[in-house]
Design an enzyme around this catalytic site. Sequence first.
Site, PDB file in Angstrom:
ATOM      1  N   ARG A   1     -68.983  40.166 113.408  1.00 17.86           N
ATOM      2  CA  ARG A   1     -68.117  39.739 112.306  1.00 17.86           C
ATOM      3  C   ARG A   1     -66.816  39.158 112.843  1.00 17.86           C
ATOM      4  O   ARG A   1     -66.227  39.701 113.768  1.00 17.86           O
ATOM      5  CB  ARG A   1     -67.743  40.952 111.428  1.00 17.86           C
ATOM      6  CG  ARG A   1     -68.895  41.604 110.720  1.00 17.86           C
ATOM      7  CD  ARG A   1     -68.486  43.009 110.268  1.00 17.86           C
ATOM      8  NE  ARG A   1     -69.628  43.737 109.721  1.00 17.86           N
ATOM      9  CZ  ARG A   1     -69.933  43.767 108.418  1.00 17.86           C
ATOM     10  NH1 ARG A   1     -69.180  43.127 107.557  1.00 17.86           N
ATOM     11  NH2 ARG A   1     -70.992  44.434 107.997  1.00 17.86           N
ATOM     12  N   GLY A  10     -63.441  33.559 103.523  1.00 20.00           N
ATOM     13  CA  GLY A  10     -64.575  32.652 103.389  1.00 20.00           C
ATOM     14  C   GLY A  10     -64.638  31.569 104.440  1.00 20.00           C
ATOM     15  O   GLY A  10     -65.532  30.730 104.439  1.00 20.00           O
ATOM     16  N   MET A  56     -64.753  31.983 107.837  1.00 21.30           N
ATOM     17  CA  MET A  56     -65.367  32.259 109.133  1.00 21.30           C
ATOM     18  C   MET A  56     -66.699  32.994 108.949  1.00 21.30           C
ATOM     19  O   MET A  56     -67.144  33.255 107.847  1.00 21.30           O
ATOM     20  CB  MET A  56     -64.386  33.062 109.986  1.00 21.30           C
ATOM     21  CG  MET A  56     -62.967  32.516 109.848  1.00 21.30           C
ATOM     22  SD  MET A  56     -62.361  31.691 111.290  1.00 21.30           S
ATOM     23  CE  MET A  56     -62.858  32.823 112.531  1.00 21.30           C
ATOM     24  N   SER A  91     -22.454  22.756  99.880  1.00 21.45           N
ATOM     25  CA  SER A  91     -23.573  23.220  99.078  1.00 21.45           C
ATOM     26  C   SER A  91     -24.752  22.299  99.369  1.00 21.45           C
ATOM     27  O   SER A  91     -24.659  21.090  99.181  1.00 21.45           O
ATOM     28  CB  SER A  91     -23.206  23.187  97.596  1.00 21.45           C
ATOM     29  OG  SER A  91     -24.297  23.642  96.829  1.00 21.45           O
TER      30      SER A  91
END
Lengths: 865, 865
Positions: B88, B97, B99, B756
Amino acid sequence: MPKLVYDFTEGNKDLKDLLGGKGANLAEMTNLGLPVPPGFTITSEACRAYMDDGSVPAEEIGTHLEKLEAAMGKKLGDPDDPLLVSVRSGAKFSMPGMMETVLNIGLNDRSVQGLVRQAGDERFAWDSYRRLIQMFGKTVMDIDGDLFEQAIDELKDGRTDLDLTAADFRSLVGTYKEIVRREKGRDFPEDPKEQMELAIKAVFDSWNAPRAILYRRQERIPSDLGTAVNVVAMVFGNLGMDSGTGVAFTRDPATGHQGVYGDYLQNAQGEDVVAGIRNTVPLQDLQEIDPHSYAELMEIMAKLEGHYRDLCDIEFTIERGKLWMLQTRVGKRTAGAAFCIATQLVEEGLIDLDEAVRRVTGDQLAQLMFPRFADDHGNTVLTRGMNASPGAAVGRAVFSSARAAELAAQGQDVILVRRETTPDDLAGMIAARGVLTSRGGKTSHAAVVARGMGKTCVCGAEEIEVDAKAGRFTVGDVVVEEGDVISIDGGTGCVYLGEVPVVASPVVEYFEGNPSGDELVRAVDTIMRHADGRRRLDVRANADTPDDAARARRFGASGIGLCRTEHMFLGDRRVLIEDLILAETAEERQAALDALEPLQKADFAGLFAAMNGLPVTIRLIDPPLHEFLPDIIDLSVKVATGKGTKKDRRLLEAVQRLHEQNPMLGLRGVRLGLVVPGLFAMQVRAIAEAAKAAEGARPEIMIPLVGAVQELESVREEARQILAEVGVEALIGTMIEVPRAALTAGQIAEAAEFFSFGTNDLTQMTWGFSRDDVESAFFGTYLDKGIFGVSPFESLDRDGVGRLMKVAVVEGRKARPGLKLGICGEHGGDPASVRFCHEIGLDYVSCSPFRVPVARLEAGRAALL
Amino acid sequence: MPKLVYDFTEGNKDLKDLLGGKGANLAEMTNLGLPVPPGFTITSEACRAYMDDGSVPAEEIGTHLEKLEAAMGKKLGDPDDPLLVSVRSGAKFSMPGMMETVLNIGLNDRSVQGLVRQAGDERFAWDSYRRLIQMFGKTVMDIDGDLFEQAIDELKDGRTDLDLTAADFRSLVGTYKEIVRREKGRDFPEDPKEQMELAIKAVFDSWNAPRAILYRRQERIPSDLGTAVNVVAMVFGNLGMDSGTGVAFTRDPATGHQGVYGDYLQNAQGEDVVAGIRNTVPLQDLQEIDPHSYAELMEIMAKLEGHYRDLCDIEFTIERGKLWMLQTRVGKRTAGAAFCIATQLVEEGLIDLDEAVRRVTGDQLAQLMFPRFADDHGNTVLTRGMNASPGAAVGRAVFSSARAAELAAQGQDVILVRRETTPDDLAGMIAARGVLTSRGGKTSHAAVVARGMGKTCVCGAEEIEVDAKAGRFTVGDVVVEEGDVISIDGGTGCVYLGEVPVVASPVVEYFEGNPSGDELVRAVDTIMRHADGRRRLDVRANADTPDDAARARRFGASGIGLCRTEHMFLGDRRVLIEDLILAETAEERQAALDALEPLQKADFAGLFAAMNGLPVTIRLIDPPLHEFLPDIIDLSVKVATGKGTKKDRRLLEAVQRLHEQNPMLGLRGVRLGLVVPGLFAMQVRAIAEAAKAAEGARPEIMIPLVGAVQELESVREEARQILAEVGVEALIGTMIEVPRAALTAGQIAEAAEFFSFGTNDLTQMTWGFSRDDVESAFFGTYLDKGIFGVSPFESLDRDGVGRLMKVAVVEGRKARPGLKLGICGEHGGDPASVRFCHEIGLDYVSCSPFRVPVARLEAGRAALL
């Protein structure tokens, strides 16, 4: 405690930072043993201290004044035999007319009597006194100068200065003192030391006068440098006919030839020469008037030139037969003389060739490359516009690009006259001798493109009403019809009716391969050869056509740094782009691309042939697609008024669909390549096929407007594949023209084999203004207010745009050591910008063919600075 | 030589870099003594080595496999009693989803017989074998998965999985092997070690599969991390009714309440749960099915939660009565649950309040602040658009800003429906419950402004045809007239006919000062108080009206960071601006300014009163003047078609004169202040007079679009003089919104008391794209191609824009140590951007009032990270 006052005997010409230009040169002359009136310089460091806390180094000044008094054998303000001094500003950088001078310090009601006795000239003494009060009142005490002028005018009552008597000046002194008292509520200071101290402070204060601040802001002279102050014993050229004052050059500033050049005025002071009260005589006449002083002066001038190893200009005064040197500096000269003098000095062994290259500038070379009108043509000016691109052009007025091309093809000289030009006028601009517009400023399309081409342009001639449809323009009552001959002077902005005789540039003829053999051309040749040998930067050209490319090679380009493929989509081919844009299916789009591909291939083949194995950098299409469509407003009106055809209506839909609020920041460059399938692929294939067919072609494919490495990776992948299919090698690189590209150059270099700085766009985005919009709207105001001294589109803004470039150079090379770096914005032909490109380590600059020699010269100079 | 393989007994949860998330948690559970099937992890470092040179640490793997075989008392692929393993993937960052996983490795024609014997279940063994070939074929051998699916479908011939017999699966194994042979020209590898090695390589390779590259590009996960690989002994939940598999949460993920939450499926494997072949039972039922395993599981879950100090989710399998833990991780939860769980864990003593603040996000808080539609309303969707600004809104459809304001004033709820909105629609947007447009994307005007207001918006609902003049819109055949009630869901983009019931946000009621006392509100209150105590950043609001300002204060703002004065020039006052623009003499211009001044003064007085002594930052007028005039195309058409009035013709002249190719880069901001005499002065005087009349007012005057210190110096001088005349103190500062301002911040800070950051413009100029133009044209393509993962207008681009900000912060503070630094672009309310502002050391962020709580929370979290 630093030394804050230098006697002239203590300084030298290399101390300009401390002593200012004038003080350093006075010291230098003193040390050379030349007859300089004694004096001392209060340093710019003292000025900075004064600006901080109001302090003046009184004690040191006192010591030096005593020394000065001892040297002169007189005391400041002595009632019997007064020493008089002048107090003059003198900063490191020349700031002409910006700063203050006070003469005749030391005079008061008692010492004026001593001066009368010593000079034996009562009128002179009282005149000197009133001059002091006038200058001092205006400069030091801040009194309106007109009040003094009015008083003297009333006294003259129609007479001239020379008619005024000693008694007149004496009464004027009384009137002036009364003005001082009335305006300032205090008396004119009689104490000579107080006069001197107040004058010194006034010079210091003048550093921060509004006009000086503005000047420095424009010239980017640091505001904290301060000025030095020179206190100099007065000498007088107005003590009789055995006195006088003059200026001289050590050689002819117009041609550089050795000889005697200058003017002399008997019985006068420097300010009188400026005021032009009498005519000067040629310096040669001094040989007869005062042979001794003349001989001494000649000797001094030879000595100075040998010492400074350059043409010097000088100011001198003769006081009763005794010569005094008041100033010297390296003299200004014309562009042509700069080249001639530099090579002559080499021949005379005074300097070497490196130094000769340093002594001339790219701006001077550029000036020499323009044709000009004969000096004495006598034609009258019809109207004036802006001197947008120099040179002189004569031809028949035409009002459309097509007509210009047509008449030019018949061998006629034409001047293209337009309200303003657009990219569609390119063919006409190429065909014309010159361009005249009634709208737009020095950075309008017409001006920029004309400068790039080295074509004469007068723009924004607002008195002109252009009626292109009727084929005429009017200026008041004068009507100029198509075919009428006009002449335009890009150096002065003048427009003439009829033909004005033109003198061609021998320097351009030289670059074109037809050297005339005259002195100037030989000098330019010598210097260009040496500059080429020294420069580290390659010089390429921005060229879109084989003709441009060929000219660029003749002018010395070693490659093409920018070929703008969109220029290949104009004119007849516009309809093909329209097909592409109107395509509704993938098939229609591909068909439009397929029709374009062979045309593009032929374009590239022509360039590869012209460059014959030199590298050719081709930029894939950059502008937004709607630039190829008609104007949205015109089309909207046409359709709304029922005049539109069916195609117009389809075009209007497309224009509306593609319309952008800010096309400069819209769907263009690599974005277009990613969004329009097949567009970049078509161009890459055309390049590859053309390169394959040409022997030794070296294409470099350039992706515009990349801001993120991911964009480049996407299009590069596709391009690599096409190149592999055709079996051609090419570098793939990117423009750095979006600020983010520079800021992430380390990432982008991983996918780019070269960077080319697109400094036009980079300047627009870094400053946040669009050249199309801001120039007419506020550049005038900005230049006036000193927000910048020169448009950042003309010369690279080092602090902003330049800083981004440095980041990209350093981080790009770090990520990819062999990364090739160049510039292809218009700055590539600007002298200061070329030097900057050298400093930050670019590999090449690319500029319009006409600017290639300028860039070559400046690249050589940069390597020697 | 680094250690490239870790037994589960050797790792721990802090080694995610090396072992990936799954491997690190399996090791952690192993070390906690929980029943994890033995196994080992091949590190991400091994993956990196493999990507470099294709190497696999075969020897180390061999050693660990032997250890695993010893622990299990079986050998991989042993014909008599085979050990089976799963392989795994497991990277540091979850890439769902993306690998690969391969189960049942170790089976072949001989070992399958051993499995039959050991399991005593022939059907199970052959099913396991065919699953191996299917997964291995697809994942490792790259065979089209549909081929296997087709084969099994043919075999089933209408039957279900459960109907298939051992013989069926046996024959399927033959068919599958045939597919492998046909597709790949080689046999399925029977050697178990080869199977394992190929599977490991396939997992490594999957790191560079296109979908994984794209995902990483979007998420900005570094591409060189690599993935770890876990090799785990197989356990089986499908060995009979005493076996099974399940998932569980350690507490309720929706509410955070303690209890038993999960699902269980008897006689099944994890993939069967996902496939949904049978219904699961509630986890509670396991207590009856298998009391021993249930008790053990409860004990383990308590242990895990105590250990991880958070809600965990787990996957487990029971093999013939023996419980195995297959995975655990900190569990996902709803926004509300996140707050409740965090405070509950504090009450339970598991974490402290700092940790509780870390456990929630600003995005979660923002979600909780929107009203929503009831879950089960049952209305049908009329059409869909983009979910541009969340929330739920119900009201009568109106088609103009004026009508919206009118009906709202009568107390009616309205939805403003427009093709697209412009600044002129502001009043209508404020009055409306929600906004619906048929054009424009998530960064269109409507979307941006609505998000800023916290107002529900669905945009780009393309099926809608808006006919504003007729006062209706249509979707296909459905006609919606003005006054018809519609409902829009900003969370889903759905549009409904009629009234859908709405649930208000109790969290907004809390911020408004009406806390409901329910658990969620108490949790939010606890966390907000603690975040406020921890944060270093001040939070201000962008507010132009007293109402906005008052709301901002209720929401916790400590000042106004941006008041856009141009919003005060819209609506009724537009005519005054027109007078200003059409003025032909200095007197007319001054008269127009004089008419505006008292209105502006009243505007500012209202703000000062609402903020009662808190600082109010007022930006002088920023947009180009032509934004206040009618559209040039509309006006051109109107005049050309003879429909224009005399004023229209004058306006057209003005619009033409002021027309800009790229208004974003044109005459605006400080440029306008320098070019239009008296404009800034009028505003400064209005501010000063209003401040003088208000007790304790703290005005801060902000100059927009400064790119060079000289610009600021010029306008600052005039402003200082006016303030002195009125006798009011105010800070004078500048926006940093042009790249050059950031690059020359050291110079600019000398003339500015505060900076700013205007990150909207700064993003536009740094990337070189205009938000108005690019969003619809290519942002979709860019997100698809992974050029960025999120629009840089939504979340600050750290590498480009952020780098400029860092430069400005460091160099600005160096030049002026007390310089106040803030941000007022929309990023000020974006969680990731707030964290960045904290990191670079700003003093405050300013955002729309509705985002103030989000910014407060994120500022607190940033201080704790």
